[in-house]
Scaffold this motif. Sequence first.
Motif, PDB file in Angstrom:
ATOM      1  N   SER A   1     -17.327   3.790   2.355  1.00 28.12           N
ATOM      2  CA  SER A   1     -18.317   4.802   1.988  1.00 28.12           C
ATOM      3  C   SER A   1     -19.734   4.248   2.125  1.00 28.12           C
ATOM      4  O   SER A   1     -20.689   4.989   2.224  1.00 28.12           O
ATOM      5  CB  SER A   1     -18.079   5.281   0.562  1.00 28.12           C
TER       6      SER A   1
ATOM      7  N   ARG B   1     -12.287   1.405   0.048  1.00 32.82           N
ATOM      8  CA  ARG B   1     -12.926   2.726   0.155  1.00 32.82           C
ATOM      9  C   ARG B   1     -14.417   2.603  -0.090  1.00 32.82           C
ATOM     10  O   ARG B   1     -15.219   3.238   0.593  1.00 32.82           O
ATOM     11  CB  ARG B   1     -12.289   3.685  -0.847  1.00 32.82           C
ATOM     12  N   ALA B   2     -14.783   1.770  -1.050  1.00 29.78           N
ATOM     13  CA  ALA B   2     -16.209   1.587  -1.334  1.00 29.78           C
ATOM     14  C   ALA B   2     -16.924   1.059  -0.106  1.00 29.78           C
ATOM     15  O   ALA B   2     -17.993   1.546   0.272  1.00 29.78           O
ATOM     16  CB  ALA B   2     -16.389   0.635  -2.502  1.00 29.78           C
TER      17      ALA B   2
ATOM     18  N   ASN C   1      -7.536  -4.435  -5.278  1.00 32.00           N
ATOM     19  CA  ASN C   1      -7.840  -3.059  -5.636  1.00 32.00           C
ATOM     20  C   ASN C   1      -8.208  -2.251  -4.384  1.00 32.00           C
ATOM     21  O   ASN C   1      -9.167  -2.582  -3.694  1.00 32.00           O
ATOM     22  CB  ASN C   1      -9.018  -3.066  -6.615  1.00 32.00           C
ATOM     23  N   PRO C   2      -7.484  -1.162  -4.083  1.00 31.82           N
ATOM     24  CA  PRO C   2      -7.761  -0.411  -2.854  1.00 31.82           C
ATOM     25  C   PRO C   2      -9.121   0.274  -2.878  1.00 31.82           C
ATOM     26  O   PRO C   2      -9.642   0.632  -1.828  1.00 31.82           O
ATOM     27  CB  PRO C   2      -6.625   0.606  -2.787  1.00 31.82           C
ATOM     28  N   THR C   3      -9.687   0.429  -4.068  1.00 30.32           N
ATOM     29  CA  THR C   3     -10.984   1.123  -4.093  1.00 30.32           C
ATOM     30  C   THR C   3     -12.083   0.301  -3.431  1.00 30.32           C
ATOM     31  O   THR C   3     -13.052   0.862  -2.939  1.00 30.32           O
ATOM     32  CB  THR C   3     -11.398   1.420  -5.543  1.00 30.32           C
ATOM     33  N   TYR C   4     -11.919  -1.050  -3.411  1.00 29.87           N
ATOM     34  CA  TYR C   4     -12.937  -1.861  -2.746  1.00 29.87           C
ATOM     35  C   TYR C   4     -13.071  -1.448  -1.286  1.00 29.87           C
ATOM     36  O   TYR C   4     -14.159  -1.363  -0.748  1.00 29.87           O
ATOM     37  CB  TYR C   4     -12.563  -3.346  -2.799  1.00 29.87           C
TER      38      TYR C   4
ATOM     39  N   ASN D   1       0.791  -1.229   0.000  1.00 30.31           N
ATOM     40  CA  ASN D   1       0.000   0.000   0.000  1.00 30.31           C
ATOM     41  C   ASN D   1       0.823   1.278   0.000  1.00 30.31           C
ATOM     42  O   ASN D   1       0.258   2.358  -0.145  1.00 30.31           O
ATOM     43  CB  ASN D   1      -0.946  -0.002   1.197  1.00 30.31           C
TER      44      ASN D   1
END
Lengths: 391, 559
Positions: B462, B458-459, B453-456, B366
């Motif tokens: 959120s 964050r998703a 994927n780091p967006t998971y 990361n």
Amino acid sequence: MALTPVQNQTPAFTASVSACAGALFGLFVGTAQGSGLLGLLIGAVLLGAMGFVFTGLIAQAKPVRWATVVVFALVGLVVGGLPALVLGALFGLFAGWFIFWLATSSYRKHLVPYLTPGQVLWHYGFRVICGAIFVFLITPILVVMPLSFNAEDFFTFTPEMLRFDPAGYSLKHYRDFLTNEGWQQALWNSLRIAPMATILSVGFGTLAAIGLSQPHVPFRRAIMAVLISPMIVPLIISAAGMYFFYSRIGLQGTYLGVVLAHAALGIPFVIITVTATLVGFDHSLTRAAANMGAGPITTFFRVQMPLILPGVISGGLFAFITSFDEVVVVLFVGSAGQKTLPWQMFIGLREQISPTILAVATILVGISICLLTTVELLRRRSERLRGMSPS
Amino acid sequence: MSDTTQSGPVLSADGTPLKRSLARALRMQKVRALMLIAPLLIFILLTFILPIADMLFRSVENRIVSDTLSETVVTLRDWDSVNGEAPEEAVYESLYYDLFVAAEAKEHTKLGTRLNYEQTGISSLFRSSGRKLDDIGEDHVKAMEKAGGGALKDEALWFEIITGGASGAGNTALLEAQRTKMAQLTGEDFSADIGFVPGAEFSDLFPRTAMAYTDFALFTAVLDEDVVAEEDPWETVFVAFAQEVQVPGGAEKLAAYTGPGAAELTAAAEALADLEPVSFKASFLDLDEDWGDVGNWRTIQTYSPTYTSGYFLNSIDMQKGVDGAEARPENQQIYITLFKRTMFMSLVITGSCIVLGYPVAWILANLPTRSANLLMILVLLPFWTSLLVRTSAWKVMLQQQGVINDVLVWLGLVADDARLVMINNQFGTIVAMTHILLPFMILPMYSVMQTINPTYLRAAKSLGATNWTAFWRVYFPQSVPGIGAGSILVFILSIGYYITPEIVGGTKGVFISNRIAYHISSSLNWGLAAALGTILLAVVLLLYWAYDKIVGIDNVKLG
């Protein structure tokens, strides 16, 4: 680049956090000097006061930090001489940085704005934990180096060494390594065995890796499993099997036997690295070469080989270090005439404890740093050649 | 318009059907790939797989008893081991002839050592009996040598008697049988022509004597490289003749004998008339009363077959008893404990590698590439550093006067006279091996985490997940393959470790591999070492198979 707009902290916040840090350090120093509680109090008060004062001096951060380093170093010198001076200076450096880091809220700047204070604390706490693990990984290797310059025949730091007294250091263990018959013979044997084993495993391994990366290979998985097995089977079992079998056919205790055994152990590494390089290999290149009239051999040496060379070399380095480091198999398959460097170290560690081992260890660490650098550079070059972005 | 109406197979340029042509091209490709792989495959088979197979074979092989005591094994087969009585005369008789040859070839001590693994005391029994074997039938030998003015002391006469003179027919079957027996006993090649064939007439009348002399002849000619006719025969030849002439019907046989030396043999037989027939059983009991011990005989009988499960039973703390496998006495049980300890410590090491490796892999995956690469060096440097360097470093760190203890004493956390014992026990092994194997855990975890994927994460946050839920429900499941790959690798490597436990493990922190090494180099019980190794190998191969299923061998990455 700041992600989050920050303001300077209040003196009270800086003072209280730095007091906590001071208390922690004070506890250790205090216990070492006899009274933990007193140390804790002094540390907390000292750093708390510094935090309070420094918050007002943010404009002059640089000179204040230097002054802190000098003052702590001088206090160290007065209290405990040269070693304490170094410790004091380091502590001053840390304290100055830490307080201003807190006071100017630098710690918050690079984090996303929506984090709660608890999350910020966890963020840094997690890094401290990771730092501790990295320390665990690297300390044993670093500790060996200064000890190898020990003037005494001890495995520990002598008081002279801790006082940075030049009399406490010497190169005598290196001299011993360079002049001692046994060690020199062992080094020579290692240098005789490892390159031969490397050549064998790279030669066979590269050919096989090219074969394995062809599009249609029957029994690919099974063959791969067999070729990788020397890496997976415990060394003691390989050693036992080779000992039994090689003594049946008269190879036990011979140079050839050790070389063959080490070549077998190095092959998985060559296969893995070369196959990895071949994964991204564009087979239309060889077809293009053939199209322009090049024979298979020319194609191999002029087109394929330059592209996979980085993988071949790093595989070779892996094979070399495997043989150069290997002790279990050589212990059984070899005889006194094939005593290698690791074997000599193993005997040294088990029987007569001599710091010469540490000198050898330091030299070996130097060699591994060189090899590591080479492999890393090769890996990047290979990725560039194959059009991947270097990571 | 012919091409539209054509209904036959599609043809390639040279007229062969396209299908066949393609199949040939594919076959060519396969053959070429295999040709490239073949040299290495053969190399690995010869230098690695074959030795392992040899070890597996050794763990069940048990030829030594039937090779050394070839006849005794046969006669002993009918002995009833349960009724508690020592075997009968015939067994002792075979034992005498077998043991005599074995003692001449110096093979009896090896057999003694082998059987001693199963029954303590047999080794010294064989050793001492081998020395005193000449005592058996001593009087008979002396009487025969004196008879007829010492005619039978003449080695040339004996040679002539047994061969039946120049004109007599030879008994090649006997010679071949003894050749095979001697070859099995000594492991040498006995096929050379030795200029001796036992005579058919004599060997029909006195088979035992002819057999004993044939053994002697083979031994003298092949091993000692002497001329048979010029050497004194072994005592067994005399004893065998005395035995055969003194049994009922022996005298008639001698009377029927007309070949060379008949007169001298008759004189010898007369000299034997005053003596009792040789009793092998009594003589052996005279040599050592342990020959009457049922336990010893039971051991020999149990380990007579060419293949045995004895080594395997031994490695799981059992032994072959009167009726099948049974547990060993409490004080001899060590291997189960050792296997359990190896398993337990490997699990602890794997566990601590997961705990220490996960945060490091996470932070490496990361951080920005540049700092991650810098930190990666801290992981790769130990990975590339010599194993012995790291082990010696831990020895330096952990010993009582070592760095860690010094620091703890300096900090006042530990009193100077109560320094922690951190080496030569399980703790030392676990700490040192965790350090040594940690890179093998971090690297696979890192390569898996890089792909998450780091967006998971964050998703998830959120959508209202707390930090912990987001990690545990979203990130962690995706990183499990990395944990699995690393754990199996670390477990496989740690279960067979030898060097580190040997140096920092003392006696309490050693693994099964240390015991294997001990049996190979110190106790020389190779069969047991092979059996222990086979069990360990089976465990490792099972895990290797699992690793292949889960991760795939091709996906192993180095650095």
